[in-house]
Motif scaffolding. Structure first.
Motif, PDB file in Angstrom:
ATOM      1  N   ALA A  42       0.829  -1.212   0.000  1.00 46.70           N
ATOM      2  CA  ALA A  42       0.000   0.000   0.000  1.00 46.70           C
ATOM      3  C   ALA A  42       0.858   1.254   0.000  1.00 46.70           C
ATOM      4  N   SER A  43       1.968   1.204   0.775  1.00 42.87           N
ATOM      5  CA  SER A  43       2.876   2.355   0.797  1.00 42.87           C
ATOM      6  C   SER A  43       3.519   2.567  -0.565  1.00 42.87           C
ATOM      7  N   ASN A  44       3.934   1.496  -1.184  1.00 43.63           N
ATOM      8  CA  ASN A  44       4.521   1.609  -2.525  1.00 43.63           C
ATOM      9  C   ASN A  44       3.514   2.170  -3.521  1.00 43.63           C
ATOM     10  N   SER A  45       2.254   1.764  -3.348  1.00 44.82           N
ATOM     11  CA  SER A  45       1.219   2.281  -4.240  1.00 44.82           C
ATOM     12  C   SER A  45       1.041   3.784  -4.067  1.00 44.82           C
ATOM     13  N   ARG A  46       1.056   4.253  -2.801  1.00 48.05           N
ATOM     14  CA  ARG A  46       0.931   5.691  -2.567  1.00 48.05           C
ATOM     15  C   ARG A  46       2.123   6.457  -3.131  1.00 48.05           C
ATOM     16  N   GLU A  47       3.311   5.877  -2.986  1.00 43.69           N
ATOM     17  CA  GLU A  47       4.495   6.533  -3.549  1.00 43.69           C
ATOM     18  C   GLU A  47       4.402   6.620  -5.065  1.00 43.69           C
ATOM     19  N   GLN A  48       3.860   5.576  -5.691  1.00 46.37           N
ATOM     20  CA  GLN A  48       3.703   5.600  -7.133  1.00 46.37           C
ATOM     21  C   GLN A  48       2.709   6.663  -7.560  1.00 46.37           C
ATOM     22  N   VAL A  49       1.617   6.791  -6.776  1.00 41.14           N
ATOM     23  CA  VAL A  49       0.633   7.844  -7.064  1.00 41.14           C
ATOM     24  C   VAL A  49       1.279   9.213  -6.967  1.00 41.14           C
ATOM     25  N   LYS A  50       2.132   9.408  -5.934  1.00 36.18           N
ATOM     26  CA  LYS A  50       2.824  10.685  -5.759  1.00 36.18           C
ATOM     27  C   LYS A  50       3.737  10.960  -6.952  1.00 36.18           C
ATOM     28  N   ILE A  51       4.445   9.946  -7.413  1.00 30.16           N
ATOM     29  CA  ILE A  51       5.335  10.118  -8.570  1.00 30.16           C
ATOM     30  C   ILE A  51       4.525  10.495  -9.806  1.00 30.16           C
ATOM     31  N   ASP A  52       3.389   9.837  -9.990  1.00 25.89           N
ATOM     32  CA  ASP A  52       2.534  10.151 -11.139  1.00 25.89           C
ATOM     33  C   ASP A  52       2.015  11.584 -11.065  1.00 25.89           C
ATOM     34  N   GLN A  53       1.641  12.008  -9.853  1.00 23.09           N
ATOM     35  CA  GLN A  53       1.158  13.380  -9.687  1.00 23.09           C
ATOM     36  C   GLN A  53       2.257  14.391 -10.007  1.00 23.09           C
ATOM     37  N   ASP A  54       3.476  14.106  -9.564  1.00 24.42           N
ATOM     38  CA  ASP A  54       4.591  15.005  -9.866  1.00 24.42           C
ATOM     39  C   ASP A  54       4.836  15.099 -11.368  1.00 24.42           C
ATOM     40  N   ARG A  55       4.705  13.976 -12.039  1.00 21.76           N
ATOM     41  CA  ARG A  55       4.893  13.983 -13.491  1.00 21.76           C
ATOM     42  C   ARG A  55       3.818  14.817 -14.174  1.00 21.76           C
ATOM     43  N   GLN A  56       2.598  14.712 -13.664  1.00 21.04           N
ATOM     44  CA  GLN A  56       1.510  15.516 -14.237  1.00 21.04           C
ATOM     45  C   GLN A  56       1.757  17.004 -14.028  1.00 21.04           C
ATOM     46  N   VAL A  57       2.254  17.372 -12.830  1.00 20.46           N
ATOM     47  CA  VAL A  57       2.551  18.785 -12.564  1.00 20.46           C
ATOM     48  C   VAL A  57       3.636  19.291 -13.502  1.00 20.46           C
ATOM     49  N   VAL A  58       4.679  18.495 -13.682  1.00 20.39           N
ATOM     50  CA  VAL A  58       5.761  18.898 -14.591  1.00 20.39           C
ATOM     51  C   VAL A  58       5.242  19.058 -16.013  1.00 20.39           C
ATOM     52  N   ALA A  59       4.388  18.129 -16.434  1.00 18.36           N
ATOM     53  CA  ALA A  59       3.826  18.226 -17.785  1.00 18.36           C
ATOM     54  C   ALA A  59       2.965  19.473 -17.944  1.00 18.36           C
ATOM     55  N   ARG A  60       2.170  19.787 -16.919  1.00 19.33           N
ATOM     56  CA  ARG A  60       1.332  20.996 -16.977  1.00 19.33           C
ATOM     57  C   ARG A  60       2.180  22.254 -16.994  1.00 19.33           C
ATOM     58  N   LEU A  61       3.253  22.255 -16.207  1.00 20.90           N
ATOM     59  CA  LEU A  61       4.153  23.416 -16.195  1.00 20.90           C
ATOM     60  C   LEU A  61       4.812  23.613 -17.559  1.00 20.90           C
ATOM     61  N   ASP A  62       5.306  22.533 -18.136  1.00 18.82           N
ATOM     62  CA  ASP A  62       5.958  22.632 -19.448  1.00 18.82           C
ATOM     63  C   ASP A  62       4.978  23.148 -20.498  1.00 18.82           C
ATOM     64  N   SER A  63       3.749  22.640 -20.447  1.00 21.40           N
ATOM     65  CA  SER A  63       2.751  23.073 -21.419  1.00 21.40           C
ATOM     66  C   SER A  63       2.414  24.549 -21.239  1.00 21.40           C
ATOM     67  N   ALA A  64       2.237  24.981 -19.970  1.00 25.72           N
ATOM     68  CA  ALA A  64       1.882  26.377 -19.697  1.00 25.72           C
ATOM     69  C   ALA A  64       3.005  27.320 -20.096  1.00 25.72           C
ATOM     70  N   LEU A  65       4.248  26.933 -19.807  1.00 23.52           N
ATOM     71  CA  LEU A  65       5.379  27.790 -20.177  1.00 23.52           C
ATOM     72  C   LEU A  65       5.506  27.904 -21.692  1.00 23.52           C
ATOM     73  N   GLY A  66       5.212  26.818 -22.378  1.00 25.18           N
ATOM     74  CA  GLY A  66       5.213  26.893 -23.836  1.00 25.18           C
ATOM     75  C   GLY A  66       4.139  27.834 -24.358  1.00 25.18           C
ATOM     76  N   GLN A  67       2.992  27.858 -23.683  1.00 26.58           N
ATOM     77  CA  GLN A  67       1.899  28.743 -24.104  1.00 26.58           C
ATOM     78  C   GLN A  67       2.231  30.216 -23.866  1.00 26.58           C
ATOM     79  N   ILE A  68       2.774  30.551 -22.695  1.00 25.69           N
ATOM     80  CA  ILE A  68       3.024  31.970 -22.406  1.00 25.69           C
ATOM     81  C   ILE A  68       4.188  32.521 -23.219  1.00 25.69           C
ATOM     82  N   ASN A  69       5.007  31.643 -23.758  1.00 26.58           N
ATOM     83  CA  ASN A  69       6.136  32.102 -24.578  1.00 26.58           C
ATOM     84  C   ASN A  69       5.801  32.162 -26.065  1.00 26.58           C
ATOM     85  N   ALA A  70       4.545  31.855 -26.391  1.00 27.74           N
ATOM     86  CA  ALA A  70       4.126  31.953 -27.797  1.00 27.74           C
ATOM     87  C   ALA A  70       4.124  33.423 -28.230  1.00 27.74           C
ATOM     88  N   LYS A  71       4.704  33.711 -29.363  1.00 30.09           N
ATOM     89  CA  LYS A  71       4.841  35.088 -29.835  1.00 30.09           C
ATOM     90  C   LYS A  71       3.677  35.480 -30.739  1.00 30.09           C
TER      91      LYS A  71
END
Length: 384
Positions: free
Chosen positions: A139-168
């Motif tokens: 169960a602990s490993n499962s929660r850690e995996q969920v946390k890792i997945d959430q971090d990946r989603q945050v990074v993906a959202r950040l990358d996408s947003a930064l790409g949008q605000i830098n559009a000329k």
């Protein structure tokens, strides 16, 4: 052993079993439980401590049960002395019989059964607690995996947003606005990334605005043109400023809104929360900061001529050598503010708040209206 004592022993067994189940239930509760990872790590090092306590408690319980059972069976039954003349042997025989009591077979069986019940309960409790450790680790490993997945989603959202605000280009205005709002949601969902988002939005604003080169091409000295003649910043810059103003400052982790040297002439920033912002050398001529929060802000050599700051909060702001010429400062909170070397020529200060910590040394005050100090005290347009 009496029925009452047998009932107590059974109750002990039930409590121990229920405790084992309770440990499992509490282990899945995340409000105060430190998590199975920490618990397993602790048990891996100190496993002998709880085991010693449990075995000791079990041994003591069984020992007490054995003594209680023996004491109960050792109590003599009722007897009588037979007095027969010349026949003392009967008396001796009676005494010998009562001094060597024997536990009945039924008593021995009940005591033995109770000991076995207690031991079985302890074994079941230990088994339930320790057998659950592998599943809890999963169960602990499962929660850690969920946390890792959430971090990946945050990074993906950040990358996408930064790409949008830098559009000329003007055609991508909506794309940039969407990216700015995405960054705001990410800062809310992931507080630890807010400081980086504050830095990114500050950099975005600086990049979208022209630099203050010290010139004023629109204002003639001593007069202010109507607000519609000023060049307002673009919608994406205003949106970024509003997002920065709405953020939860408790999650900044030392981040500062850095807008040094920007030109924001004529912008409508009314009601924005920009406390602690660094506006050193910024050009804010004609800006509207009505009821805005600039408490603790750094305004060194900032241009605020012809600006509108009615009821703004500049408490404890560092307002050094700022140009307030022709500015509307009615009801501004200057408590604890450093106003040294600032220019208040023709400014309106009606109902402005101040206290003993407000510093206004070497200010220029020619034509100032409703100043709390005595204007033109030395006849040369300055207070020393």
């Amino acid at each position: 052993m009496s029925d009452r004592r047998q009932w107590k022993f059974r109750l002990v067994g039930v409590i121990l079993g229920a405790s084992a189940v309770g440990v499992v239930i509490v282990g899945t509760w995340r409000f105060w439980w430190p998590g199975w990872t920490a618990t397993v790590g602790w048990l891996a090092t100190w496993w002998w401590a709880p085991l010693a306590v449990i075995v000791g408690a079990a041994g003591w319980t069984i020992f007490r049960a054995s003594r209680s059972a023996s004491a109960s069976s050792a109590k003599p039954k009722s007897f009588e002395w037979l007095t027969m003349s010349g026949r003392g042997g009967v008396l001796v025989t009676e005494v010998l019989d009562t001094s060597t009591p024997r536990q009945s077979s039924s008593g021995e069986s009940a005591s033995h059964s109770n000991r076995l019940a207690v031991a079985a309960a302890l074994v079941s409790a230990l088994s339930a607690a320790f057998a659950n450790l592998p599943s809890s680790q999963l169960a602990s490993n499962s929660r850690e995996q969920v946390k890792i997945d959430q971090d990946r989603q945050v990074v993906a959202r950040l990358d996408s947003a930064l790409g949008q605000i830098n559009a000329k280009g003007d055609d991508n205005m909506q794309l940039r606005l969407g990216g700015i709002r995405t960054l705001e949601r990410v800062a809310t969902d992931s507080p630890r990334d807010q400081s980086a988002i504050v830095a990114q939005l500050s950099s975005f604003i600086r990049g979208r605005l022209s630099k203050n080169d010290g010139s004023s091409q629109l204002r003639e000295r001593g007069s202010c043109p109507p607000p519609f003649r000023w060049e307002s910043p673009s919608d994406d810059v205003l949106e970024a400023l509003k997002v920065l103003g709405r953020r939860n400052r408790a999650q900044d982790r030392g981040a500062v809104v850095d807008l040094k040297g920007v030109r924001l002439t004529g912008a409508d920033l009314s009601g924005l929360k920009l406390d602690g912002v660094d506006l050193t050398n910024a050009d804010l001529e004609g800006v509207s900061l009505v009821k805005a929060d600039l408490s603790g802000a750094k305004l060194w050599r900032t241009e605020l001529a012809c600006s509108y700051l009615q009821s703004a909060n500049l408490e404890r702001a560092d307002v050094y050598s700022v140009d307030f010429e022709n500015a509307r400062l009615d009801g501004v909170n200057f408590n604890g503010t450093n106003l040294s070397m600032s220019d208040f020529t023709n400014a309106e200060l009606g109902s402005a708040q101040h206290n003993q910590e407000t510093s206004f040394s070497y200010v220029s005050d020619v034509g100032v209206k409703n100043a709390w100090w005595r204007p033109g005290e030395f006849g040369d347009g300055g207070v020393y």
